[in-house]
Scaffold this motif. Structure first.
Motif, mmCIF file in Angstrom:
data_model
loop_
_atom_site.group_PDB
_atom_site.id
_atom_site.type_symbol
_atom_site.label_atom_id
_atom_site.label_comp_id
_atom_site.label_asym_id
_atom_site.label_seq_id
_atom_site.Cartn_x
_atom_site.Cartn_y
_atom_site.Cartn_z
ATOM 1 N N TYR A 21 0.871 -1.172 0.000
ATOM 2 C CA TYR A 21 0.000 0.000 0.000
ATOM 3 C C TYR A 21 0.915 1.231 0.000
ATOM 4 O O TYR A 21 1.596 1.513 0.998
ATOM 5 C CB TYR A 21 -0.868 0.034 1.262
ATOM 6 C CG TYR A 21 -2.077 -0.887 1.276
ATOM 7 C CD1 TYR A 21 -2.420 -1.669 0.171
ATOM 8 C CD2 TYR A 21 -2.908 -0.944 2.390
ATOM 9 C CE1 TYR A 21 -3.535 -2.493 0.195
ATOM 10 C CE2 TYR A 21 -4.030 -1.762 2.422
ATOM 11 C CZ TYR A 21 -4.342 -2.539 1.324
ATOM 12 O OH TYR A 21 -5.458 -3.339 1.357
ATOM 13 N N ALA A 22 0.899 1.967 -1.111
ATOM 14 C CA ALA A 22 1.844 3.080 -1.255
ATOM 15 C C ALA A 22 1.617 4.188 -0.229
ATOM 16 O O ALA A 22 2.544 4.934 0.100
ATOM 17 C CB ALA A 22 1.746 3.642 -2.670
ATOM 18 N N GLU A 23 0.395 4.293 0.281
ATOM 19 C CA GLU A 23 0.117 5.342 1.275
ATOM 20 C C GLU A 23 0.721 5.015 2.632
ATOM 21 O O GLU A 23 0.680 5.832 3.548
ATOM 22 C CB GLU A 23 -1.404 5.598 1.378
ATOM 23 C CG GLU A 23 -2.228 4.496 2.026
ATOM 24 C CD GLU A 23 -2.534 3.320 1.100
ATOM 25 O OE1 GLU A 23 -2.003 3.287 -0.025
ATOM 26 O OE2 GLU A 23 -3.299 2.417 1.510
ATOM 27 N N TRP A 24 1.307 3.824 2.750
ATOM 28 C CA TRP A 24 1.959 3.419 3.997
ATOM 29 C C TRP A 24 3.464 3.664 3.950
ATOM 30 O O TRP A 24 4.194 3.164 4.807
ATOM 31 C CB TRP A 24 1.676 1.937 4.267
ATOM 32 C CG TRP A 24 0.376 1.699 4.972
ATOM 33 C CD1 TRP A 24 -0.865 1.844 4.446
ATOM 34 C CD2 TRP A 24 0.199 1.282 6.332
ATOM 35 N NE1 TRP A 24 -1.812 1.536 5.391
ATOM 36 C CE2 TRP A 24 -1.180 1.185 6.558
ATOM 37 C CE3 TRP A 24 1.066 0.975 7.376
ATOM 38 C CZ2 TRP A 24 -1.718 0.805 7.784
ATOM 39 C CZ3 TRP A 24 0.533 0.588 8.594
ATOM 40 C CH2 TRP A 24 -0.845 0.513 8.791
ATOM 41 N N ILE A 25 3.940 4.407 2.994
ATOM 42 C CA ILE A 25 5.387 4.528 2.807
ATOM 43 C C ILE A 25 6.063 5.122 4.041
ATOM 44 O O ILE A 25 7.175 4.757 4.383
ATOM 45 C CB ILE A 25 5.698 5.343 1.522
ATOM 46 C CG1 ILE A 25 7.167 5.156 1.120
ATOM 47 C CG2 ILE A 25 5.340 6.802 1.669
ATOM 48 C CD1 ILE A 25 7.441 5.527 -0.317
ATOM 49 N N ARG A 26 5.383 5.987 4.729
ATOM 50 C CA ARG A 26 6.018 6.592 5.904
ATOM 51 C C ARG A 26 6.161 5.586 7.039
ATOM 52 O O ARG A 26 7.193 5.517 7.694
ATOM 53 C CB ARG A 26 5.170 7.777 6.377
ATOM 54 C CG ARG A 26 5.574 8.294 7.744
ATOM 55 C CD ARG A 26 5.341 9.767 7.874
ATOM 56 N NE ARG A 26 5.084 10.190 9.235
ATOM 57 C CZ ARG A 26 5.928 10.060 10.254
ATOM 58 N NH1 ARG A 26 7.092 9.466 10.082
ATOM 59 N NH2 ARG A 26 5.606 10.505 11.448
ATOM 60 N N TYR A 27 5.182 4.780 7.236
ATOM 61 C CA TYR A 27 5.253 3.767 8.290
ATOM 62 C C TYR A 27 6.400 2.803 8.013
ATOM 63 O O TYR A 27 7.183 2.464 8.877
ATOM 64 C CB TYR A 27 3.942 2.994 8.346
ATOM 65 C CG TYR A 27 4.006 1.758 9.208
ATOM 66 C CD1 TYR A 27 4.018 1.875 10.594
ATOM 67 C CD2 TYR A 27 4.073 0.499 8.650
ATOM 68 C CE1 TYR A 27 4.085 0.752 11.397
ATOM 69 C CE2 TYR A 27 4.130 -0.627 9.445
ATOM 70 C CZ TYR A 27 4.140 -0.496 10.818
ATOM 71 O OH TYR A 27 4.211 -1.596 11.605
ATOM 72 N N GLN A 28 6.466 2.363 6.767
ATOM 73 C CA GLN A 28 7.466 1.376 6.393
ATOM 74 C C GLN A 28 8.871 1.915 6.625
ATOM 75 O O GLN A 28 9.778 1.198 6.989
ATOM 76 C CB GLN A 28 7.291 1.040 4.911
ATOM 77 C CG GLN A 28 8.132 -0.116 4.419
ATOM 78 C CD GLN A 28 7.603 -1.438 4.937
ATOM 79 O OE1 GLN A 28 6.505 -1.473 5.479
ATOM 80 N NE2 GLN A 28 8.364 -2.481 4.797
ATOM 81 N N LEU A 29 9.026 3.211 6.438
ATOM 82 C CA LEU A 29 10.368 3.770 6.415
ATOM 83 C C LEU A 29 10.776 4.475 7.698
ATOM 84 O O LEU A 29 11.928 4.806 7.878
ATOM 85 C CB LEU A 29 10.455 4.786 5.273
ATOM 86 C CG LEU A 29 10.211 4.214 3.882
ATOM 87 C CD1 LEU A 29 10.245 5.336 2.857
ATOM 88 C CD2 LEU A 29 11.235 3.171 3.531
ATOM 89 N N HIS A 48 -4.192 -2.444 -6.892
ATOM 90 C CA HIS A 48 -3.992 -3.001 -5.547
ATOM 91 C C HIS A 48 -3.885 -1.911 -4.476
ATOM 92 O O HIS A 48 -4.585 -1.941 -3.473
ATOM 93 C CB HIS A 48 -2.735 -3.892 -5.525
ATOM 94 C CG HIS A 48 -2.360 -4.302 -4.127
ATOM 95 N ND1 HIS A 48 -3.026 -5.297 -3.443
ATOM 96 C CD2 HIS A 48 -1.449 -3.806 -3.260
ATOM 97 C CE1 HIS A 48 -2.521 -5.427 -2.227
ATOM 98 N NE2 HIS A 48 -1.565 -4.522 -2.088
ATOM 99 N N SER A 49 -2.974 -0.953 -4.715
ATOM 100 C CA SER A 49 -2.702 0.084 -3.715
ATOM 101 C C SER A 49 -3.838 1.114 -3.686
ATOM 102 O O SER A 49 -4.522 1.327 -4.683
ATOM 103 C CB SER A 49 -1.382 0.771 -4.076
ATOM 104 O OG SER A 49 -1.126 1.827 -3.198
ATOM 105 N N TRP A 50 -3.990 1.750 -2.535
ATOM 106 C CA TRP A 50 -4.996 2.827 -2.433
ATOM 107 C C TRP A 50 -4.394 4.146 -2.899
ATOM 108 O O TRP A 50 -4.928 4.829 -3.742
ATOM 109 C CB TRP A 50 -5.503 2.942 -0.992
ATOM 110 C CG TRP A 50 -6.142 1.675 -0.523
ATOM 111 C CD1 TRP A 50 -5.510 0.616 0.077
ATOM 112 C CD2 TRP A 50 -7.513 1.281 -0.665
ATOM 113 N NE1 TRP A 50 -6.410 -0.386 0.329
ATOM 114 C CE2 TRP A 50 -7.647 -0.006 -0.106
ATOM 115 C CE3 TRP A 50 -8.649 1.904 -1.192
ATOM 116 C CZ2 TRP A 50 -8.861 -0.690 -0.077
ATOM 117 C CZ3 TRP A 50 -9.860 1.232 -1.152
ATOM 118 C CH2 TRP A 50 -9.958 -0.047 -0.604
#
Ligand code: FHN
Length: 468
Positions: free
Chosen positions: A82-90, A310-312
């Motif tokens: 989910y591209a909108e989760w990029i901050r969490y992942q990083l 897939h991604s939002w």
């Protein structure tokens, strides 16, 4: 995340059943606990009629995350892709890839979606046959798409774009007669240090949790005041909240949720609230899990929110686009089972819908243009669901219509609507108005498809019945 949402959906349905069962008083039982939602339930419930008639809406995920589009430094990022989760992942130190807060915030200076055109977005929604539109006013990253007085972490104060995206969209929705609503991430707000509290999910690091006192500060100084700003400033038709799993309960206590619901109900009593706000019983309508399409009818208002790929949020590397034929069947499936669907678009960092999304929206719109009458304002049929397709019903001024959606129709084939014993006065293909032959048999209503059918994915046949 869909399996968790499914469990949540079941938990949402069960308490309603239990609530409708008579309570037998027994001396052996302790006095029941006071219902924490009693005050909320006592407030007038809004009518969901427009929503259950509307059937089909657009969801949009748009924010800072739309700039990197799921890729940073040549690497794929984003939990669940989910591209909108990029901050969490990083972000947090436990994550080895570690994008620090300042790096994510460097996107603020880049946020300048010069191709954003509210009119064009809402026109696409309208042409696709959608009746409502919901935009991420604030996603988990905490960044607001309006000029919030509560937090400067917003598009007007912190980016070169400086435009109130929500206001422009609200005005366009008014122009096109589309209902307007907000997604608001009430549970998670990574800006104020509320990382996801879900140690039960193995793949996630256990992050430092806020204390209840710290969460209270977020709740009273950001969440509630921002929701109030949105209510006061934009008078939305829907508030779409997002939470899932058991871990949500740590912070989304009945007391906090009651405050939130009461705030909305008192401000605009007809604003609908979705089930993912986090109460076990759901609020005005149930939200299924992401891309979760139930196999049975549900006898209260409900909706699936789904992705075209897939991604939002916009992802540069997500090419898992679903065919329009599949999307259309998912809509008809839900509608025939009493539900709605909202399909998501993730505009690019420049503010445009991708051509792949537009192509699908237009194909869907072309189908709705012809078949929409068998979808909007209908209800699930009480007849058994046929193997060859789906059914809906609708009462109009002088008749009752039974609509049969035939999946992969074979010209000239004979089909039966089991249990339909009343003979129609007329039957025709909705797209061509070609007459359809029928007879009432022991098993139900038998009909013969014309030799040539207009739509090889879903052809709609209308049976006109005497008004019930
Ligand atoms: O975590 C979010 C996700 O980013 C997206 O917003 C979806 C939409 O339903 N809701 C959450 C996951 O279920």
């Amino acid at each position: 995340m869909s399996h968790r949402h499914l469990r949540q959906g079941l938990r949402l349905a069960l308490p309603c059943l239990l609530a409708s069962m008579p309570l037998i008083p027994s001396a052996a039982h302790a006095a029941p606990k006071a219902d924490p939602y009693a005050a909320v339930e006592a407030l007038p419930q809004p009518s969901t009629k427009w929503f259950t008639d509307a059937k089909f809406g657009m969801f949009v995920h748009f924010g800072l995350y739309s700039i990197p589009g799921g890729v940073w430094d040549g690497r794929k990022m984003g939990r669940n892709d989910y591209a909108e989760w990029i901050r969490y992942q990083l972000d947090w130190p436990q994550n080895p890839d570690g994008m620090t807060r300042p790096v994510y915030d460097s996107l603020l200076k880049q946020f300048n979606p010069v191709k954003f055109d509210a009119d064009a977005w809402i026109r696409e929604a309208k042409n696709a046959g959608m009746k409502y539109f919901i935009i991420t006013s604030k996603h988990h990253d905490g960044f607001a798409l309006w000029d919030s007085k509560v937090s400067d972490y917003n598009v007007v104060k912190a980016t070169p774009f400086r435009r109130d995206i929500l206001r422009e969209l609200r005005d366009a929705c008014k122009k096109y007669d589309i209902k307007f609503g907000f997604y608001y991430s009430h549970w998670l707000d990574w800006d104020v240090g509320a990382p996801p509290p879900w140690p039960e999910i193995k793949e996630d690091p256990v992050l430092k949790q806020p204390t209840q006192a710290e969460y209270d500060v977020y709740w009273h100084k950001k969440c509630l005041p921002q929701v109030k700003e949105l209510m006061d400033g934009y008078a939305p038709d829907i508030f779409w909240f997002d939470s899932w799993g058991n871990a949500r309960k740590k912070f989304l206590t009945p007391e906090r949720l009651s405050e939130l619901i009461t705030l909305i109900r008192k401000n605009k009593p007809d604003c609908l609230i979705n089930g993912r706000i986090g109460t076990d019983r759901g609020i005005d309508y149930l939200s299924m899990g992401d891309n979760e399409f139930p196999k049975n009818k549900i006898h209260r208002p409900w909706e699936t929110n789904a992705t075209l790929n897939h991604s939002w949020g916009f992802s540069k590397i997500d090419f898992k686009w679903k065919p329009a034929t599949q999307i259309l069947r998912s809509i008809v499936d839900n509608v025939s089972r009493g539900g709605n669907v909202q399909y998501n678009v993730g505009p690019t960092g420049e503010g445009e819908f991708q051509p792949a999304a537009i192509r699908r929206l237009r194909e869907i719109g072309a189908w709705f243009e012809v078949n929409g009458d068998a979808v909007y304002g209908t209800t699930a049929s009480s007849l058994p669901e046929p193997k060859w397709g789906r059914l809906t019903e609708k009462t109009v001024t002088d008749a009752h219509r039974l609509n049969a959606f035939v999946y992969s129709p074979k010209g000239g084939s004979e089909l039966v609507i089991e249990g339909q014993k009343t003979a129609p006065t007329d039957a025709y293909v909705l797209e061509t108005h070609e007459k359809v032959k029928f007879s009432v048999t022991e098993n139900g209503l038998k009909f013969t498809l014309p030799k040539w059918v207009p739509d090889e994915n879903i052809t709609t046949i209308v049976f006109v019945l005497p008004k019930q």
